[in-house]
Write a protein that holds these residues in place. Structure first.
Motif, PDB file in Angstrom:
ATOM      1  N   GLY A 275      -0.013  12.741  -6.104  1.00 19.00           N
ATOM      2  CA  GLY A 275       1.180  12.288  -5.406  1.00 19.00           C
ATOM      3  C   GLY A 275       1.249  10.781  -5.292  1.00 19.00           C
ATOM      4  N   LEU A 276       0.109  10.135  -5.003  1.00 16.58           N
ATOM      5  CA  LEU A 276       0.068   8.675  -4.911  1.00 16.58           C
ATOM      6  C   LEU A 276       0.222   8.028  -6.284  1.00 16.58           C
ATOM      7  N   GLY A 277      -0.268   8.716  -7.316  1.00 15.83           N
ATOM      8  CA  GLY A 277      -0.053   8.224  -8.671  1.00 15.83           C
ATOM      9  C   GLY A 277       1.417   8.277  -9.054  1.00 15.83           C
ATOM     10  N   MET A 278       2.098   9.335  -8.648  1.00 13.84           N
ATOM     11  CA  MET A 278       3.536   9.441  -8.893  1.00 13.84           C
ATOM     12  C   MET A 278       4.294   8.356  -8.130  1.00 13.84           C
ATOM     13  N   LEU A 279       3.792   7.978  -6.969  1.00 11.41           N
ATOM     14  CA  LEU A 279       4.392   6.872  -6.223  1.00 11.41           C
ATOM     15  C   LEU A 279       4.350   5.597  -7.047  1.00 11.41           C
ATOM     16  N   ALA A 280       3.181   5.280  -7.582  1.00 14.98           N
ATOM     17  CA  ALA A 280       3.047   4.063  -8.386  1.00 14.98           C
ATOM     18  C   ALA A 280       3.945   4.123  -9.617  1.00 14.98           C
ATOM     19  N   LEU A 281       3.924   5.252 -10.321  1.00 15.31           N
ATOM     20  CA  LEU A 281       4.740   5.399 -11.528  1.00 15.31           C
ATOM     21  C   LEU A 281       6.223   5.292 -11.189  1.00 15.31           C
ATOM     22  N   GLY A 282       6.650   5.995 -10.145  1.00 11.76           N
ATOM     23  CA  GLY A 282       8.057   5.975  -9.774  1.00 11.76           C
ATOM     24  C   GLY A 282       8.538   4.605  -9.356  1.00 11.76           C
ATOM     25  N   LEU A 283       7.715   3.876  -8.605  1.00  9.44           N
ATOM     26  CA  LEU A 283       8.103   2.534  -8.191  1.00  9.44           C
ATOM     27  C   LEU A 283       8.271   1.605  -9.379  1.00  9.44           C
ATOM     28  N   ILE A 284       7.352   1.702 -10.328  1.00  7.80           N
ATOM     29  CA  ILE A 284       7.448   0.848 -11.516  1.00  7.80           C
ATOM     30  C   ILE A 284       8.677   1.210 -12.342  1.00  7.80           C
ATOM     31  N   LEU A 285       8.922   2.507 -12.534  1.00  4.35           N
ATOM     32  CA  LEU A 285      10.104   2.934 -13.286  1.00  4.35           C
ATOM     33  C   LEU A 285      11.382   2.503 -12.574  1.00  4.35           C
ATOM     34  N   TRP A 286      11.410   2.644 -11.232  1.00  2.00           N
ATOM     35  CA  TRP A 286      12.614   2.262 -10.503  1.00  2.00           C
ATOM     36  C   TRP A 286      12.808   0.749 -10.531  1.00  2.00           C
ATOM     37  N   GLY A 287      11.702   0.016 -10.377  1.00  4.80           N
ATOM     38  CA  GLY A 287      11.813  -1.436 -10.434  1.00  4.80           C
ATOM     39  C   GLY A 287      12.397  -1.904 -11.756  1.00  4.80           C
ATOM     40  N   PHE A 288      11.922  -1.356 -12.860  1.00  3.98           N
ATOM     41  CA  PHE A 288      12.468  -1.728 -14.163  1.00  3.98           C
ATOM     42  C   PHE A 288      13.923  -1.292 -14.301  1.00  3.98           C
ATOM     43  N   SER A 289      14.256  -0.112 -13.778  1.00  2.83           N
ATOM     44  CA  SER A 289      15.638   0.377 -13.916  1.00  2.83           C
ATOM     45  C   SER A 289      16.621  -0.515 -13.168  1.00  2.83           C
ATOM     46  N   VAL A 290      16.219  -1.013 -12.002  1.00  3.05           N
ATOM     47  CA  VAL A 290      17.080  -1.913 -11.240  1.00  3.05           C
ATOM     48  C   VAL A 290      17.275  -3.223 -11.998  1.00  3.05           C
ATOM     49  N   LEU A 291      16.270  -3.594 -12.767  1.00  3.71           N
ATOM     50  CA  LEU A 291      16.363  -4.819 -13.568  1.00  3.71           C
ATOM     51  C   LEU A 291      17.034  -4.576 -14.910  1.00  3.71           C
ATOM     52  N   GLY A 292      17.523  -3.359 -15.125  1.00  3.35           N
ATOM     53  CA  GLY A 292      18.285  -3.060 -16.335  1.00  3.35           C
ATOM     54  C   GLY A 292      17.521  -2.373 -17.438  1.00  3.35           C
ATOM     55  N   ILE A 293      16.285  -1.948 -17.157  1.00  5.83           N
ATOM     56  CA  ILE A 293      15.462  -1.281 -18.175  1.00  5.83           C
ATOM     57  C   ILE A 293      15.174   0.138 -17.706  1.00  5.83           C
ATOM     58  N   GLY A 294      15.835   1.103 -18.314  1.00  4.85           N
ATOM     59  CA  GLY A 294      15.599   2.491 -17.944  1.00  4.85           C
ATOM     60  C   GLY A 294      16.686   3.046 -17.045  1.00  4.85           C
ATOM     61  N   ASN A 295      16.576   4.337 -16.766  1.00  4.30           N
ATOM     62  CA  ASN A 295      17.568   5.091 -16.004  1.00  4.30           C
ATOM     63  C   ASN A 295      17.148   5.173 -14.534  1.00  4.30           C
ATOM     64  N   GLU A 296      17.993   4.669 -13.644  1.00  7.84           N
ATOM     65  CA  GLU A 296      17.629   4.649 -12.233  1.00  7.84           C
ATOM     66  C   GLU A 296      17.506   6.050 -11.651  1.00  7.84           C
ATOM     67  N   VAL A 297      18.435   6.941 -11.989  1.00  5.74           N
ATOM     68  CA  VAL A 297      18.387   8.303 -11.451  1.00  5.74           C
ATOM     69  C   VAL A 297      17.092   8.989 -11.864  1.00  5.74           C
ATOM     70  N   ALA A 298      16.678   8.783 -13.108  1.00  8.31           N
ATOM     71  CA  ALA A 298      15.425   9.376 -13.573  1.00  8.31           C
ATOM     72  C   ALA A 298      14.246   8.863 -12.752  1.00  8.31           C
TER      73      ALA A 298
END
Length: 393
Positions: A275-298
């Motif tokens: 669960g904590l690993g998913m936290l790290a992964l999700g935060l990184i994915l969301w951070g990139f998506s907000v910066l225009g790289i990747g899908n925010e909803v995903a």
């Protein structure tokens, strides 16, 4: 009153962890039905996807928080546990909020908001009366996070009431990020501590135990508090994206010292690490998506399903076993549930990120979520509804 009802309402972890499991199953089933047969969705005061998002964040997750805090805070402070009368009142308020949201299409939006927003302040007030016995700052910050969750929920209702025009999405994001902040701080305490205790019981040399680095823990706590507050005040932007990336990186560094490989031999421990690993992964994915790289909803679904869903299942199952006097060994159905939740998160991410088989991925993810909660209820039913076992927890 039947003994089982008295027992369930007598301890916070029982009624709220049971409610969280039943509601998680219910919302998953309803969402899957709407995905498969969209015209069957009822007339809400909001779109079905927004009801689904709201109830996962402010319905399911707040029940899990209620069970955790009503159980953990007395242990932290030595304060008396909440009495059955309060637990019953709090559970009734939580349930009333869920009913108001379900029938929101037939009720005045102001009434729906008042009922839905009632539970968290009552829970927070109770926690405050217990925390002031030993008012440690590291525990009082959870009241701040509960306040952020309440404020985020208020923003969703302000738009549904027609008072604001564009606060719904901000409220949903801030609510989810507040839950993630709660998990970053709490999980950062209990995951290495529980792993350390297990290694000690197994005779592992102290030099090999998990290590908590004070500087990293402090940085993680500060970033965890700033991220949802910033999202609440300013929405999703470059600053929020950079903050999420920083917190994700700090979380990876923290976990690198938590002996996850050793924890893999005990599923009830591994689930916390996952669960904590998913936290790290999700935060990184969301951070990139907000910066225009990747899908925010995903990215948000990695946080919602993998982090919040996975961590709450891990914590609820462990607490239910321990506080009902049972061995801290996850039953086989529970072990499967841990794995299904992680796969559900990845399936939802792949479907949205790659836009390949999107509806199939959504249905698969939802089906895995439903199966995980069905298995949780099967595995934890004796611990949540039955008498305490004869051994110490």
């Amino acid at each position: 009153m039947p003994a089982i009802v008295t027992r369930i309402l007598g301890e916070g972890f029982r009624v709220f962890f049971l409610s969280a499991g039943l509601y998680g199953l219910f919302v998953g089933l309803v969402w899957g039905l709407w995905l498969a047969v969209p015209y069957m969705a009822p007339d809400y005061g909001m779109t079905p996807p927004m009801w689904h998002a709201h109830e996962m964040i402010f319905g399911y997750a707040t029940a899990a928080l209620g069970g955790f805090f009503l159980t953990a805070v007395p242990n932290w402070t030595g304060a008396p546990e909440a009495r059955a009368r309060f637990i019953t009142l709090a559970a009734a308020l939580w349930l009333a909020g869920r009913m108001a949201m379900w029938f929101s299409g037939m009720l005045p939006p102001v009434f729906v908001a008042v009922v839905d927003l009632a539970f968290v302040p009552v829970l927070a007030a109770k926690i405050l009366t217990q925390l002031i016995r030993r008012p440690k700052p590291q525990n009082l910050i959870f009241l701040l996070l509960l306040s952020l969750i309440w404020a985020a929920d208020l923003l969703t209702h302000l738009e549904w009431m027609g008072i604001t025009a564009d606060t719904l999405q901000t409220g949903l994001r801030a609510g989810l990020l507040s839950l993630c902040a709660m998990i970053a701080i709490l999980g950062g305490r209990i995951t290495p501590a529980f792993t350390r205790n297990a290694m000690k019981r197994d005779g592992v040399p102290e030099a090999d135990w998990p290590v908590s680095v004070a500087a990293l823990d402090k940085a993680g706590m500060i970033l965890a508090l700033i991220l949802p507050l910033g999202a609440l005040l300013f929405g999703a932007g470059p600053v929020a994206g950079a903050g999420a990336l920083a917190l994700g990186a700090v979380q990876i560094l923290r976990m690198s010292r938590w002996r996850t490989r050793w924890a893999a031999r005990q599923p009830i421990l591994l689930a916390l690490h996952l669960g904590l690993g998913m936290l790290a992964l999700g935060l990184i994915l969301w951070g990139f998506s907000v910066l225009g790289i990747g899908n925010e909803v995903a990215a948000l679904h990695v946080l919602g399903i993998g982090c919040v869903g996975g961590t709450t299942l891990a914590v609820m199952s462990r607490a239910a076993l321990g506080h009902s006097g049972r061995a801290l060994i996850a039953p086989a159905p529970m072990v499967v549930a841990y794995g299904l939740m992680a796969v559900a998160a990845l399936s939802r991410w792949i479907g949205a990120e790659l836009n390949a088989g999107y509806m199939v991925a959504m249905l698969l993810s939802d089906g895995l979520w439903v199966c995980a909660f069905a298995l949780y209820l099967i595995a934890m039913w004796p611990a949540l509804t039955g008498p305490r076992a004869g051994r110490a927890g």
